[in-house]
Design a protein around this motif. Structure first.
Motif, PDB file in Angstrom:
ATOM      1  N   ALA A 175      37.883 -41.611  65.069  1.00 55.93           N
ATOM      2  CA  ALA A 175      36.719 -41.692  64.178  1.00 55.93           C
ATOM      3  C   ALA A 175      37.130 -41.975  62.742  1.00 55.93           C
ATOM      4  N   GLU A 176      36.240 -42.634  62.025  1.00 54.63           N
ATOM      5  CA  GLU A 176      36.423 -42.835  60.598  1.00 54.63           C
ATOM      6  C   GLU A 176      35.647 -41.748  59.859  1.00 54.63           C
ATOM      7  N   VAL A 177      36.285 -41.158  58.865  1.00 54.51           N
ATOM      8  CA  VAL A 177      35.638 -40.206  57.963  1.00 54.51           C
ATOM      9  C   VAL A 177      35.619 -40.865  56.594  1.00 54.51           C
ATOM     10  N   ARG A 178      34.433 -40.998  56.005  1.00 52.63           N
ATOM     11  CA  ARG A 178      34.288 -41.616  54.688  1.00 52.63           C
ATOM     12  C   ARG A 178      33.860 -40.557  53.683  1.00 52.63           C
ATOM     13  N   ILE A 179      34.539 -40.555  52.550  1.00 49.24           N
ATOM     14  CA  ILE A 179      34.256 -39.592  51.487  1.00 49.24           C
ATOM     15  C   ILE A 179      33.906 -40.367  50.228  1.00 49.24           C
ATOM     16  N   ASP A 180      32.777 -40.009  49.614  1.00 50.77           N
ATOM     17  CA  ASP A 180      32.381 -40.592  48.327  1.00 50.77           C
ATOM     18  C   ASP A 180      32.653 -39.559  47.239  1.00 50.77           C
ATOM     19  N   PRO A 181      33.828 -39.631  46.601  1.00 56.89           N
ATOM     20  CA  PRO A 181      34.172 -38.645  45.572  1.00 56.89           C
ATOM     21  C   PRO A 181      33.270 -38.759  44.343  1.00 56.89           C
ATOM     22  N   THR A 182      33.191 -37.679  43.575  1.00 58.44           N
ATOM     23  CA  THR A 182      32.394 -37.712  42.349  1.00 58.44           C
ATOM     24  C   THR A 182      33.033 -38.637  41.312  1.00 58.44           C
ATOM     25  N   GLU A 185      41.744 -33.675  48.819  1.00 59.94           N
ATOM     26  CA  GLU A 185      40.866 -32.590  48.401  1.00 59.94           C
ATOM     27  C   GLU A 185      40.207 -32.970  47.094  1.00 59.94           C
ATOM     28  N   GLY A 186      38.983 -32.503  46.912  1.00 56.41           N
ATOM     29  CA  GLY A 186      38.279 -32.779  45.683  1.00 56.41           C
ATOM     30  C   GLY A 186      36.779 -32.615  45.841  1.00 56.41           C
ATOM     31  N   GLU A 187      36.070 -32.966  44.783  1.00 58.29           N
ATOM     32  CA  GLU A 187      34.613 -32.903  44.768  1.00 58.29           C
ATOM     33  C   GLU A 187      34.062 -34.230  45.267  1.00 58.29           C
ATOM     34  N   ALA A 188      32.995 -34.158  46.057  1.00 54.88           N
ATOM     35  CA  ALA A 188      32.391 -35.380  46.599  1.00 54.88           C
ATOM     36  C   ALA A 188      30.869 -35.289  46.582  1.00 54.88           C
ATOM     37  N   ASN A 189      30.252 -36.464  46.542  1.00 54.67           N
ATOM     38  CA  ASN A 189      28.791 -36.565  46.604  1.00 54.67           C
ATOM     39  C   ASN A 189      28.301 -36.631  48.043  1.00 54.67           C
ATOM     40  N   SER A 190      29.131 -37.173  48.949  1.00 54.65           N
ATOM     41  CA  SER A 190      28.742 -37.284  50.355  1.00 54.65           C
ATOM     42  C   SER A 190      29.972 -37.470  51.234  1.00 54.65           C
ATOM     43  N   VAL A 191      29.804 -37.108  52.511  1.00 54.94           N
ATOM     44  CA  VAL A 191      30.831 -37.306  53.533  1.00 54.94           C
ATOM     45  C   VAL A 191      30.127 -37.820  54.781  1.00 54.94           C
ATOM     46  N   TYR A 192      30.726 -38.810  55.421  1.00 50.17           N
ATOM     47  CA  TYR A 192      30.193 -39.362  56.660  1.00 50.17           C
ATOM     48  C   TYR A 192      31.289 -39.322  57.709  1.00 50.17           C
ATOM     49  N   ALA A 193      30.946 -38.929  58.937  1.00 55.89           N
ATOM     50  CA  ALA A 193      31.930 -38.837  60.006  1.00 55.89           C
ATOM     51  C   ALA A 193      31.266 -39.099  61.346  1.00 55.89           C
TER      52      ALA A 193
END
Length: 90
Positions: free
Chosen positions: A49-56, A17-25
């Motif tokens: 599936a891969e889920v990618r998260i770009d945190p702040t 959990e947290g703040e992110a700039n983008s998510v891809y799934a």
């Protein structure tokens, strides 16, 4: 740059959990990219599936999910899956 709240939950635990700039799934309908202020949606994730998260702050998170869904509403992204394997990606 604005951000959004992201919660990733497996059947037995909270994974991230947290703040992110983008998510891809990857969903059953194709690849999905989510940025802050995205319109509301609910979609079924592709199995494996891969889920990618770009945190702040911090390094990119790469998670592999088995089953589940992704929901976007009011600048909050929620990923729920039966099983999730976590790691980080560069």
């Amino acid at each position: 740059m604005s951000s959004m709240q992201v919660d990733v939950v497996a059947a037995d635990r909270k994974v991230w959990e947290g703040e992110a700039n983008s998510v891809y799934a990857r969903t059953v309908e194709g690849e999905l990219g989510i940025l802050p202020q995205h319109t509301p949606l609910l979609s079924v994730l592709a199995d494996g599936a891969e889920v990618r998260i770009d945190p702040t702050n911090g390094e990119r998170q790469a998670l592999t999910v088995s089953g589940g869904f992704i929901s976007v509403d009011h600048n909050r992204v929620t990923v729920v899956a039966d099983q999730i394997e976590s790691g980080s990606a560069s």
